[in-house]
Design an enzyme around this catalytic site. Structure first.
Site, PDB file in Angstrom:
ATOM      1  N   TYR A 184      -3.262  -1.773  10.482  1.00  0.00           N
ATOM      2  CA  TYR A 184      -3.344  -2.395   9.158  1.00  0.00           C
ATOM      3  C   TYR A 184      -2.178  -1.963   8.273  1.00  0.00           C
ATOM      4  O   TYR A 184      -1.450  -2.804   7.720  1.00  0.00           O
ATOM      5  CB  TYR A 184      -4.673  -2.067   8.452  1.00  0.00           C
ATOM      6  N   HIS A 185      -2.018  -0.629   8.096  1.00  0.00           N
ATOM      7  CA  HIS A 185      -0.957  -0.166   7.195  1.00  0.00           C
ATOM      8  C   HIS A 185       0.407  -0.683   7.672  1.00  0.00           C
ATOM      9  O   HIS A 185       1.280  -1.012   6.859  1.00  0.00           O
ATOM     10  CB  HIS A 185      -0.966   1.364   7.087  1.00  0.00           C
ATOM     11  N   VAL A 235      -5.769   9.491  13.336  1.00  0.00           N
ATOM     12  CA  VAL A 235      -4.644  10.374  13.639  1.00  0.00           C
ATOM     13  C   VAL A 235      -3.808  10.426  12.367  1.00  0.00           C
ATOM     14  O   VAL A 235      -3.173   9.431  11.988  1.00  0.00           O
ATOM     15  CB  VAL A 235      -3.823   9.829  14.821  1.00  0.00           C
ATOM     16  N   THR A 249       0.826  -1.203   0.000  1.00  0.00           N
ATOM     17  CA  THR A 249       0.000   0.000   0.000  1.00  0.00           C
ATOM     18  C   THR A 249       0.862   1.255   0.000  1.00  0.00           C
ATOM     19  O   THR A 249       1.956   1.265   0.577  1.00  0.00           O
ATOM     20  CB  THR A 249      -0.952   0.015   1.215  1.00  0.00           C
ATOM     21  N   ASN A 306     -15.409   5.953  -3.507  1.00  0.00           N
ATOM     22  CA  ASN A 306     -16.581   5.067  -3.594  1.00  0.00           C
ATOM     23  C   ASN A 306     -17.641   5.494  -2.582  1.00  0.00           C
ATOM     24  O   ASN A 306     -18.836   5.522  -2.874  1.00  0.00           O
ATOM     25  CB  ASN A 306     -16.181   3.609  -3.343  1.00  0.00           C
ATOM     26  N   SER A 330      -1.713   3.087  10.758  1.00  0.00           N
ATOM     27  CA  SER A 330      -2.744   2.255  11.399  1.00  0.00           C
ATOM     28  C   SER A 330      -2.102   0.888  11.575  1.00  0.00           C
ATOM     29  O   SER A 330      -1.101   0.574  10.909  1.00  0.00           O
ATOM     30  CB  SER A 330      -4.007   2.132  10.526  1.00  0.00           C
ATOM     31  N   LYS A 372       1.464  -4.123   6.471  1.00  0.00           N
ATOM     32  CA  LYS A 372       2.049  -4.144   5.118  1.00  0.00           C
ATOM     33  C   LYS A 372       3.545  -3.818   5.167  1.00  0.00           C
ATOM     34  O   LYS A 372       4.322  -4.325   4.360  1.00  0.00           O
ATOM     35  CB  LYS A 372       1.343  -3.112   4.231  1.00  0.00           C
TER      36      LYS A 372
HETATM   37  P1  NAD Z   1     -11.188  -7.494   0.209  1.00  0.00           P
HETATM   38  O1  NAD Z   1     -11.419  -7.502   1.666  1.00  0.00           O
HETATM   39  O2  NAD Z   1     -12.322  -7.189  -0.698  1.00  0.00           O
HETATM   40  O3  NAD Z   1     -10.564  -8.894  -0.262  1.00  0.00           O
HETATM   41  C1  NAD Z   1      -9.610  -9.609   0.479  1.00  0.00           C
HETATM   42  C2  NAD Z   1      -9.870 -11.095   0.254  1.00  0.00           C
HETATM   43  O4  NAD Z   1      -8.852 -11.857   0.928  1.00  0.00           O
HETATM   44  C3  NAD Z   1     -11.212 -11.537   0.821  1.00  0.00           C
HETATM   45  O5  NAD Z   1     -11.946 -12.262  -0.150  1.00  0.00           O
HETATM   46  C4  NAD Z   1     -10.839 -12.402   2.035  1.00  0.00           C
HETATM   47  O6  NAD Z   1     -11.783 -13.419   2.276  1.00  0.00           O
HETATM   48  C5  NAD Z   1      -9.472 -12.943   1.630  1.00  0.00           C
HETATM   49  N1  NAD Z   1      -8.604 -13.286   2.762  1.00  0.00           N
HETATM   50  C6  NAD Z   1      -8.267 -12.512   3.826  1.00  0.00           C
HETATM   51  N2  NAD Z   1      -7.480 -13.190   4.682  1.00  0.00           N
HETATM   52  C7  NAD Z   1      -7.301 -14.427   4.153  1.00  0.00           C
HETATM   53  C8  NAD Z   1      -6.597 -15.600   4.594  1.00  0.00           C
HETATM   54  N3  NAD Z   1      -5.927 -15.622   5.750  1.00  0.00           N
HETATM   55  N4  NAD Z   1      -6.630 -16.704   3.810  1.00  0.00           N
HETATM   56  C9  NAD Z   1      -7.314 -16.703   2.635  1.00  0.00           C
HETATM   57  N5  NAD Z   1      -7.999 -15.621   2.171  1.00  0.00           N
HETATM   58  C10 NAD Z   1      -7.994 -14.504   2.935  1.00  0.00           C
HETATM   59  O7  NAD Z   1      -9.979  -6.461  -0.064  1.00  0.00           O
HETATM   60  P2  NAD Z   1      -9.570  -5.697  -1.429  1.00  0.00           P
HETATM   61  O8  NAD Z   1     -10.100  -4.332  -1.360  1.00  0.00           O
HETATM   62  O9  NAD Z   1      -9.843  -6.535  -2.596  1.00  0.00           O
HETATM   63  O10 NAD Z   1      -7.997  -5.614  -1.222  1.00  0.00           O
HETATM   64  C11 NAD Z   1      -7.162  -6.648  -1.702  1.00  0.00           C
HETATM   65  C12 NAD Z   1      -5.701  -6.315  -1.413  1.00  0.00           C
HETATM   66  O11 NAD Z   1      -5.349  -5.087  -2.051  1.00  0.00           O
HETATM   67  C13 NAD Z   1      -5.391  -6.134   0.068  1.00  0.00           C
HETATM   68  O12 NAD Z   1      -4.117  -6.685   0.355  1.00  0.00           O
HETATM   69  C14 NAD Z   1      -5.369  -4.639   0.242  1.00  0.00           C
HETATM   70  O13 NAD Z   1      -4.537  -4.277   1.298  1.00  0.00           O
HETATM   71  C15 NAD Z   1      -4.830  -4.184  -1.100  1.00  0.00           C
HETATM   72  N6  NAD Z   1      -5.267  -2.815  -1.420  1.00  0.00           N
HETATM   73  C16 NAD Z   1      -6.598  -2.499  -1.555  1.00  0.00           C
HETATM   74  C17 NAD Z   1      -6.978  -1.192  -1.851  1.00  0.00           C
HETATM   75  C18 NAD Z   1      -8.422  -0.762  -1.988  1.00  0.00           C
HETATM   76  O14 NAD Z   1      -8.677   0.432  -2.156  1.00  0.00           O
HETATM   77  N7  NAD Z   1      -9.388  -1.667  -1.945  1.00  0.00           N
HETATM   78  C19 NAD Z   1      -5.988  -0.217  -2.010  1.00  0.00           C
HETATM   79  C20 NAD Z   1      -4.641  -0.559  -1.880  1.00  0.00           C
HETATM   80  C21 NAD Z   1      -4.289  -1.857  -1.580  1.00  0.00           C
HETATM   81  N1  USQ Z   2     -11.506   9.852   4.345  1.00  0.00           N
HETATM   82  C1  USQ Z   2     -12.393  10.898   4.504  1.00  0.00           C
HETATM   83  N2  USQ Z   2     -13.727  10.608   4.482  1.00  0.00           N
HETATM   84  C2  USQ Z   2     -14.212   9.358   4.291  1.00  0.00           C
HETATM   85  C3  USQ Z   2     -13.298   8.294   4.114  1.00  0.00           C
HETATM   86  C4  USQ Z   2     -11.960   8.567   4.154  1.00  0.00           C
HETATM   87  O1  USQ Z   2     -11.997  12.056   4.666  1.00  0.00           O
HETATM   88  O2  USQ Z   2     -15.437   9.179   4.301  1.00  0.00           O
HETATM   89  C5  USQ Z   2     -10.057  10.123   4.332  1.00  0.00           C
HETATM   90  C6  USQ Z   2      -9.257   9.324   5.355  1.00  0.00           C
HETATM   91  O3  USQ Z   2      -9.180   9.985   6.602  1.00  0.00           O
HETATM   92  C7  USQ Z   2      -7.904   9.204   4.672  1.00  0.00           C
HETATM   93  C8  USQ Z   2      -8.255   9.166   3.195  1.00  0.00           C
HETATM   94  O4  USQ Z   2      -9.565   9.702   3.080  1.00  0.00           O
HETATM   95  O5  USQ Z   2      -7.136  10.332   4.901  1.00  0.00           O
HETATM   96  C9  USQ Z   2      -8.234   7.767   2.582  1.00  0.00           C
HETATM   97  O6  USQ Z   2      -9.045   6.910   3.392  1.00  0.00           O
HETATM   98  P1  USQ Z   2      -9.693   5.582   2.789  1.00  0.00           P
HETATM   99  O7  USQ Z   2     -10.561   4.994   3.838  1.00  0.00           O
HETATM  100  O8  USQ Z   2     -10.255   5.857   1.460  1.00  0.00           O
HETATM  101  O9  USQ Z   2      -8.392   4.680   2.526  1.00  0.00           O
HETATM  102  P2  USQ Z   2      -7.362   3.988   3.536  1.00  0.00           P
HETATM  103  O10 USQ Z   2      -7.840   3.885   4.910  1.00  0.00           O
HETATM  104  O11 USQ Z   2      -6.029   4.625   3.321  1.00  0.00           O
HETATM  105  O12 USQ Z   2      -7.338   2.500   2.984  1.00  0.00           O
HETATM  106  C10 USQ Z   2      -7.624   2.142   1.639  1.00  0.00           C
HETATM  107  C11 USQ Z   2      -7.785   0.624   1.615  1.00  0.00           C
HETATM  108  C12 USQ Z   2      -6.453  -0.010   2.031  1.00  0.00           C
HETATM  109  C13 USQ Z   2      -5.340   0.519   1.143  1.00  0.00           C
HETATM  110  C14 USQ Z   2      -5.278   2.033   1.147  1.00  0.00           C
HETATM  111  C15 USQ Z   2      -4.326   2.589   0.123  1.00  0.00           C
HETATM  112  O13 USQ Z   2      -8.820   0.213   2.497  1.00  0.00           O
HETATM  113  O14 USQ Z   2      -6.559  -1.423   1.927  1.00  0.00           O
HETATM  114  O15 USQ Z   2      -4.113   0.014   1.607  1.00  0.00           O
HETATM  115  O16 USQ Z   2      -6.581   2.543   0.784  1.00  0.00           O
HETATM  116  S1  USQ Z   2      -3.479   4.028   0.697  1.00  0.00           S
HETATM  117  O17 USQ Z   2      -4.460   5.001   1.135  1.00  0.00           O
HETATM  118  O18 USQ Z   2      -2.703   4.514  -0.387  1.00  0.00           O
HETATM  119  O19 USQ Z   2      -2.655   3.613   1.814  1.00  0.00           O
END
Ligand code: NAD
Ligand code: USQ
Length: 404
Positions: A192-193, A338, A155, A251, A190, A196
């Site tokens: 989560y982040h 934060v 990410t 979205n 976070s 990664k």
């Molecule tokens: P998502 O939650 O829609 O999909 C994740 C999938 O992984 C799910 O189907 C879940 O069941 C599966 N999964 C989770 N843990 C597992 C495990 N232990 N074993 C097997 N399957 C498992 O998420 P997404 O939005 O499709 O994101 C996919 C990847 O892309 C993630 O690694 C996320 O961090 C990264 N990513 C997403 C975004 C975004 O905006 N959606 C942005 C940047 C990075």
């Molecule tokens: N934000 C708002 N209003 C909202 C939602 C979000 O102001 O209703 C702000 C958040 O505070 C943040 C930014 O928008 O500053 C992005 O938030 P987000 O929820 O769209 O994205 P984030 O939490 O960063 O996570 C998402 C995915 C994650 C991926 C990440 C890419 O869930 O899996 O890793 O985007 S990145 O942002 O480049 O780290």
């Protein structure tokens, strides 16, 4: 026939971990359409988490089995399915031995920053699931197919928001007269982040120690819902998260506009991130697979196409909404996170372009179609799930239930 099985064995085999998810499902269909031989590995935990939290996709989605059956009926192409948890090594190694992938695309993680900040148990789950899952994938590659190319979803959030330009993975630093190319500093915000960041370190070390090959795709925030393949049939529809835990910025704003909810700008709204269309996610993954890293190489690509602040996005959605006769308002809500709300941001993203990425930049027509989608399904929206309800500062070790 022989010639059919011959051509099947010549087709590149790609294992897609997390192939039932948002980015994963779109990628599965795209690669299958491009004649890759595709296997999904997924434990369906995201569907389970949605049930637990009482949230749902804007779009209705079919079960994984119906999705795969429908694809076969429409195209004649088979998608293999291994349902299981990659944290269980026996399951993962069986899937590797059985499918023998030439590339593994790893999307299978807990990917919500708010989810990881609900309470101690969710923070621990997120880091355990993500870090141990990725470690198991690394061990499976070492044990069964050292040639296999790992394409790992990282990410942009690994870098945080430093007051200098963000490079792609590495930065050349001169210190006390000596120069080295070093990993770019990581400042994730976070649990989560941070998971990664831990993954990236484990992958970099494994490449060095064992000579395996990997590409870390530091992806920005993804928007959009349709790809050429998911548009082919309702049962192939992708999900679209809009709730305060899993929904992401653009979205969410489109769904909020469709139901007349004020756009939820957290704090000052100057938070700037890299964004990309889901049609570019699938293109980038295909490019990474087709141009693999060298043995022993740990390659990092920044995977996004444009930068926007939250305020920029709100303005764009307001304008697009007006065309549909929607009076879109935006409000600043107290920031539950934060993070810096006003900051410098300039991130490089040239390596995927050099490989041939042709970006779908955010255009009026994409916003129109996303808004159209949101309007079509607006009766499915649970407006009580829209406001953010996870606070970075209030996180406790006690189990927390989310009340909307
Ligand atoms: P998502 O939650 O829609 O999909 C994740 C999938 O992984 C799910 O189907 C879940 O069941 C599966 N999964 C989770 N843990 C597992 C495990 N232990 N074993 C097997 N399957 C498992 O998420 P997404 O939005 O499709 O994101 C996919 C990847 O892309 C993630 O690694 C996320 O961090 C990264 N990513 C997403 C975004 C975004 O905006 N959606 C942005 C940047 C990075
Ligand atoms: N934000 C708002 N209003 C909202 C939602 C979000 O102001 O209703 C702000 C958040 O505070 C943040 C930014 O928008 O500053 C992005 O938030 P987000 O929820 O769209 O994205 P984030 O939490 O960063 O996570 C998402 C995915 C994650 C991926 C990440 C890419 O869930 O899996 O890793 O985007 S990145 O942002 O480049 O780290």
């Amino acid at each position: 026939s022989d010639s059919q099985s011959q051509s099947a064995s010549n087709r590149k085999k790609v294992m897609i971990i997390g192939g039932d998810g948002y980015c994963g499902w779109a990628t599965v269909l795209h690669l299958s359409n491009k004649n890759y031989q595709v296997a999904i590995v997924d434990n369906l935990v995201r569907r389970h988490i949605d049930h637990q939290l009482g949230i749902d996709s804007l779009t209705p989605i079919a079960s994984i089995h119906d999705r795969i059956r429908r694809w076969k009926a429409l195209t004649g192409k088979t998608i293999e399915l291994y349902v299981g948890d990659i944290c269980e090594f026996d399951f993962l190694s069986d899937a590797f031995e059985s499918f023998q992938p030439e590339s593994v695309v790893h999307f299978g993680e807990q990917r919500s920053a708010p989810y990881s900040m609900i309470d101690r148990s969710r923070a621990v789950y997120t880091q355990h699931n993500n870090v141990i899952g990725t470690l198991n994938v690394l061990f499976a590659i070492k044990e069964y197919s050292e040639e296999c190319h790992l394409v790992k979803l990282g990410t942009m959030g690994e870098y945080g928001t430093p007051n200098i330009d963000i490079e792609e993975g590495y930065i050349t630093i001169t210190h006390n007269g000596r120069t080295d190319k070093l990993p770019y500093p990581k400042q994730a915000s976070s649990f989560y982040h941070l998971s990664k960041v831990h993954d990236s370190h484990n992958i970099a070390f494994s490449c060095k120690a064992w000579g395996i090959r990997a590409t870390d795709l530091n992806q920005g925030v993804v928007y959009g819902v349709m790809t050429d393949e998911t548009a082919m049939h309702e049962e192939l529809s992708n999900k679209l998260d809009y709730d305060g835990v899993f929904g992401t910025a653009l979205n969410r704003f489109c769904v909020q506009a469709a139901v007349g909810h004020p756009l939820t700008i957290y704090g000052k709204g100057g938070q700037t991130r890299g964004y990309l269309d889901i049609r570019d996610t699938v293109q980038c993954v295909e490019l990474a697979i087709a141009n693999p890293a060298d043995q022993g190489e740990f390659r990092v690509f920044n995977q996004f196409t444009e930068q926007f602040s939250v305020n920029d996005l709100a303005e764009l959605v307001k304008k697009a909404g007006a065309k549909f006769g929607l009076d879109v308002q935006a409000v600043s809500v107290p920031n539950p996170r934060v993070e810096a709300e006003e900051h410098y941001y300039n991130a490089k993203h040239t390596k995927l372009i050099e490989l041939g990425l042709q970006p779908h930049l955010l255009s009026d027509s994409l916003l129109d179609s996303l808004l159209n989608f949101a309007i079509r399904y607006k009766d499915r929206v649970d407006t009580t799930q829209i406001m953010p309800n996870v606070s970075w500062k209030k996180i406790r070790s006690k189990i927390t239930t989310l009340q909307s």
